[in-house]
Design an enzyme around this catalytic site. Structure first.
Site, PDB file in Angstrom:
ATOM      1  N   ASP A  44      -0.031  10.076   1.748  1.00  0.00           N
ATOM      2  CA  ASP A  44       1.222  10.344   1.024  1.00  0.00           C
ATOM      3  C   ASP A  44       0.962  11.056  -0.302  1.00  0.00           C
ATOM      4  OD1 ASP A  44       0.219   8.194  -0.349  1.00  0.00           O
ATOM      5  OD2 ASP A  44       1.969   6.902  -0.067  1.00  0.00           O
ATOM      6  N   SER A  45      -0.318  11.292  -0.632  1.00  0.00           N
ATOM      7  CA  SER A  45      -0.631  12.148  -1.780  1.00  0.00           C
ATOM      8  C   SER A  45      -0.052  13.551  -1.572  1.00  0.00           C
ATOM      9  CB  SER A  45      -2.147  12.236  -1.996  1.00  0.00           C
ATOM     10  OG  SER A  45      -2.789  12.732  -0.839  1.00  0.00           O
ATOM     11  N   ASP A  83      -0.041   7.869   6.518  1.00  0.00           N
ATOM     12  CA  ASP A  83       0.436   6.864   5.572  1.00  0.00           C
ATOM     13  C   ASP A  83       1.870   6.461   5.878  1.00  0.00           C
ATOM     14  OD1 ASP A  83      -1.471   6.037   3.730  1.00  0.00           O
ATOM     15  OD2 ASP A  83      -1.210   7.796   2.455  1.00  0.00           O
ATOM     16  N   LYS A 113      -1.544   3.927   7.973  1.00  0.00           N
ATOM     17  CA  LYS A 113      -2.201   3.266   6.833  1.00  0.00           C
ATOM     18  C   LYS A 113      -1.120   2.710   5.923  1.00  0.00           C
ATOM     19  CE  LYS A 113      -4.422   5.679   3.389  1.00  0.00           C
ATOM     20  NZ  LYS A 113      -3.619   5.339   2.193  1.00  0.00           N
ATOM     21  N   GLU A 115      -0.605   0.334   2.060  1.00  0.00           N
ATOM     22  CA  GLU A 115      -1.293  -0.048   0.823  1.00  0.00           C
ATOM     23  C   GLU A 115      -1.037  -1.507   0.475  1.00  0.00           C
ATOM     24  OE1 GLU A 115      -0.218   2.524  -2.432  1.00  0.00           O
ATOM     25  OE2 GLU A 115      -0.883   4.343  -1.393  1.00  0.00           O
ATOM     26  N   GLU A 182     -10.138   2.226  -2.934  1.00  0.00           N
ATOM     27  CA  GLU A 182      -9.915   3.308  -3.908  1.00  0.00           C
ATOM     28  C   GLU A 182     -10.189   2.852  -5.332  1.00  0.00           C
ATOM     29  OE1 GLU A 182      -6.307   5.609  -3.488  1.00  0.00           O
ATOM     30  OE2 GLU A 182      -6.690   6.692  -5.370  1.00  0.00           O
TER      31      GLU A 182
HETATM   32  O1  KIV Z   1      -2.556   9.515   0.149  1.00  0.00           O
HETATM   33  C1  KIV Z   1      -3.788   9.715   0.108  1.00  0.00           C
HETATM   34  O2  KIV Z   1      -4.264  10.847  -0.020  1.00  0.00           O
HETATM   35  C2  KIV Z   1      -4.670   8.556   0.197  1.00  0.00           C
HETATM   36  C3  KIV Z   1      -6.111   8.761  -0.136  1.00  0.00           C
HETATM   37  C4  KIV Z   1      -6.255   8.753  -1.612  1.00  0.00           C
HETATM   38  C5  KIV Z   1      -6.980   7.748   0.501  1.00  0.00           C
HETATM   39  O3  KIV Z   1      -4.228   7.494   0.475  1.00  0.00           O
END
Ligand code: KIV
Length: 260
Positions: A44-45, A83, A113, A115, A182
């Site tokens: 989600d970055s 994510d 994924k 968090e 992280e």
């Molecule tokens: O969203 C993302 O890019 C991530 C990485 C930092 C692992 O979760």
């Protein structure tokens, strides 16, 4: 052979380091897949790197389905993990199941994924895993909690480190197939990596993890302020600028297209 969660487990046993990079569309997915990256993370970055938001929070599930589907179309070998965006899984296990199910069904990604590792979320992971959805965990600095944690290294105090360690154990027990660590101290990452039978994938967590992940925009020089732990491997914006400037010059100078 396509990479699966099972492959990653066997690589941990063989001590074969895992590689992961983020991807947000078919174009980048194809290049990274063909380069031999093991895991393409539709992180989600992308809200910040590709869509210009300040944080990851505004990203919607619809947007992640759109990007996840594009990445899936570009990947042949790599495992595609997507994510779950902010507030698409925290309300209840049922909400998480519905969101993860849409990512698998509509985007075709192979795993999700999420968090955090607090007790209610661990229950949610169990529910997803028992439904047959592979889940990657993510502890330490969790950017969806930016307004609580900032972007500081986590686990610096004994209590903080113990909290992250316990979350990692609980997530592994709940069935995650891999765990992102992280921005935590390397010694803590090493302790977690040694304690778990599933692979750890570090980002700013030192050299002792089973694998490493980076945000591709950081790797390729697109981020104006990359985190301290993210090296720039190539200045891709400079190459693109050069090519685009050459094109503009040639069109304006009448040399492209070549006169027939
Ligand atoms: O969203 C993302 O890019 C991530 C990485 C930092 C692992 O979760």
């Amino acid at each position: 052979m396509p990479v699966t969660p099972h492959t990653l487990l066997s690589w941990k046993r063989q001590r074969r380091p895992l590689t992961a990079l983020t991807a947000w569309d078919c174009l980048w997915a194809k290049v990274l897949d063909q380069a031999g990256v093991d895991i393409l993370l539709v992180g989600d970055s992308l809200a910040m790197t590709a869509l210009g938001h300040e944080t990851t929070l505004p990203l919607t599930l619809e947007a992640m389905i759109h990007h996840g589907a594009a990445v899936t179309r570009g990947a042949e070998r790599a495992l595609v993990v997507c994510d779950l965006p902010f507030l698409s899984y925290q309300l209840s296990a049922e909400q998480a199941l519905e969101s993860a199910g849409r990512l698998l069904k509509e985007a075709g990604v192979q795993a999700v994924k999420l968090e955090g590792g607090y007790p209610r979320l661990v229950g949610t992971v169990e529910r997803l895993v028992e439904t047959g959805i592979p889940v990657m965990g993510h502890v330490g600095l969790t950017p969806q909690s930016v307004h609580q944690l900032g972007y500081r290294q986590q686990g610096q105090t004994a209590a903080g480190a113990e909290g992250i360690y316990q979350q990692a154990l609980a997530l592994a027990e709940a069935g995650v197939f891999a765990l992102v660590l992280e921005h935590i101290p390397p010694e803590l990452a090493q302790k977690i990596t040694q304690a778990l039978s599933v692979p750890t994938i570090g980002i700013g967590a030192g050299p002792h993890c089973d694998g490493q992940v980076l945000v591709t925009a950081d790797l390729l020089g697109f981020s104006p302020k990359p985190p301290p732990f993210a090296p720039v491997y190539a200045d891709v914006p400079a190459l693109i600028t050069q090519a685009a400037q050459k094109f503009c010059q040639e069109v304006r100078g009448g040399t492209f297209p070549a006169p027939s």
